[in-house]
Design a protein around this motif. Structure first.
Motif, short mmCIF file in Angstrom:
data_model
loop_
_atom_site.label_atom_id
_atom_site.label_comp_id
_atom_site.label_asym_id
_atom_site.label_seq_id
_atom_site.Cartn_x
_atom_site.Cartn_y
_atom_site.Cartn_z
N ILE A 34 -8.66 -10.44 -3.27
CA ILE A 34 -7.50 -11.34 -3.23
C ILE A 34 -7.98 -12.74 -2.86
O ILE A 34 -8.65 -12.93 -1.85
CB ILE A 34 -6.46 -10.86 -2.20
N VAL A 47 -0.51 -7.49 3.87
CA VAL A 47 -1.03 -6.85 2.67
C VAL A 47 -0.94 -5.34 2.91
O VAL A 47 -1.50 -4.84 3.88
CB VAL A 47 -2.49 -7.25 2.39
N LEU A 135 0.25 -2.01 -4.53
CA LEU A 135 -0.16 -3.09 -3.64
C LEU A 135 1.06 -3.98 -3.38
O LEU A 135 1.79 -4.34 -4.31
CB LEU A 135 -1.27 -3.91 -4.28
N ILE A 137 2.26 -7.56 -1.18
CA ILE A 137 1.88 -8.73 -0.40
C ILE A 137 3.14 -9.52 -0.10
O ILE A 137 3.95 -9.79 -0.99
CB ILE A 137 0.88 -9.63 -1.16
N VAL A 143 -0.87 -16.70 -3.20
CA VAL A 143 -1.91 -15.89 -3.83
C VAL A 143 -2.33 -16.53 -5.14
O VAL A 143 -1.49 -16.82 -6.01
CB VAL A 143 -1.43 -14.45 -4.07
N ILE A 146 -5.48 -11.72 -7.97
CA ILE A 146 -5.68 -10.36 -7.47
C ILE A 146 -6.53 -9.62 -8.49
O ILE A 146 -6.20 -9.61 -9.68
CB ILE A 146 -4.34 -9.61 -7.30
#
Length: 307
Positions: A34, A47, A135, A137, A143, A146
């Protein structure tokens, strides 16, 4: 729009909160990579590696940096509707207002978390790995990208589910200058990913795709930060060819992380930076399959190379 080769699909610029699938599930040997940035006003972010994509699902791995005057990172697991006992680390690997790189390496023992190239903490498994399917976040974080390396269905090419090309694992924190063989040489549709950072005061970054036996440079990508240009060229038989300098945009800046994808086609290399197409470079060395060496030099700090 950049179409990654089968099994390798980075996710660029997702909105936060983000929830996405890990196709094929999680298993030892996989890594989650990330890239992002922490705002100045941060209080906390998280996360999570989850056992579903719905609110209230079990969470195998909860990573929660908290900037609350007593800066710490909290690790935990949520199952059967309850949080378990926290593991608190009173050390903060992130800095307000700065970019970061985070790697979660999945091992048979647990989740090894590395931040900005340094080992941070190993969180042992409390739940079976094969239950993890998503996943998540959320919080005060931006971000940039990824990457989920080592998963996916063979040949599937699903977003976020990445099967290592030729079964190769990424090289983390390679030294600079870097010199390494391209396993199996270049081939059509092969993509090489290079990630790193250009520190403040950096002057240049040069990436060379070469023929090892002759030392010919088939493709020379030269980022000249102080001049604000990116030069492309080749050096064959000791002689440099015609420079190419035209760009629709220049994505390289001091103090910024970069994510370079260089894809080899039958006629040309295609270069993408941070998910956007930057330039093409037509092959000057034929057959291009003899290109088998990658060299990188300059002022960058490399964090990741994937063949």
């Amino acid at each position: 729009m950049f179409t990654a080769p089968p099994g390798y699909q980075p996710i660029y610029g997702p909105s936060v909160p983000y929830t996405g699938p890990i196709y094929g599930g999680l298993r030892a040997g996989m890594s989650l990579y990330i890239q992002g940035a922490i705002p100045h006003h941060i209080t906390r972010f998280e996360v999570d590696l989850q056992c579903g994509e719905f609110e209230g699902c079990d969470i195998a791995f909860h990573f929660n940096p908290r900037f609350d005057g007593w800066d710490k990172v909290v690790f935990n697991t949520f199952q059967n509707g309850e949080w378990e006992e926290q593991e608190k680390i009173h050390q903060m690997p992130f800095s307000k207002g700065e970019a970061f790189e985070m790697v979660i390496a999945v091992t048979s023992e647990g989740y090894q978390v590395n931040v900005n190239g340094s080992e941070f903490y190993m969180y042992p498994h409390r739940m079976p790995l094969d239950r993890v399917s998503a996943l998540h976040i959320a919080g005060d974080v931006t971000v940039q990208s990824i990457n989920i390396i080592g998963g996916g269905y063979p040949g599937g090419g699903y977003p976020g589910g990445n099967l290592p090309i030729m079964g190769l694992q990424p090289i983390y924190n390679p030294p600079m200058p870097y010199s390494g063989m391209v396993p199996g040489g270049m081939s059509p549709k092969r993509t090489i990913i290079i990630k790193g950072m250009l520190p403040y005061g950096a002057n240049r970054l040069a990436i060379n795709f070469m023929v090892a036996c002759s030392r010919d440079v088939a493709f020379h990508l030269n980022v000249r930060l102080q001049e604000g240009i990116v030069v492309r060229n080749s050096q064959i038989g000791g002689d440099w060819g015609q420079e190419e300098r035209e760009l629709s945009f220049n994505p390289f800046q001091e103090g910024q992380y970069f994510d370079i994808s260089i894809r080899c086609g039958n006629q040309r290399f295609k270069v993408f930076v941070n998910g956007q197409h930057m330039c093409n470079f037509f092959h000057r060395v034929q057959p291009f399959t003899q290109i088998d060496l990658l060299e990188i030099e300059g002022d960058a700090q490399l964090s990741y190379i994937h063949f």
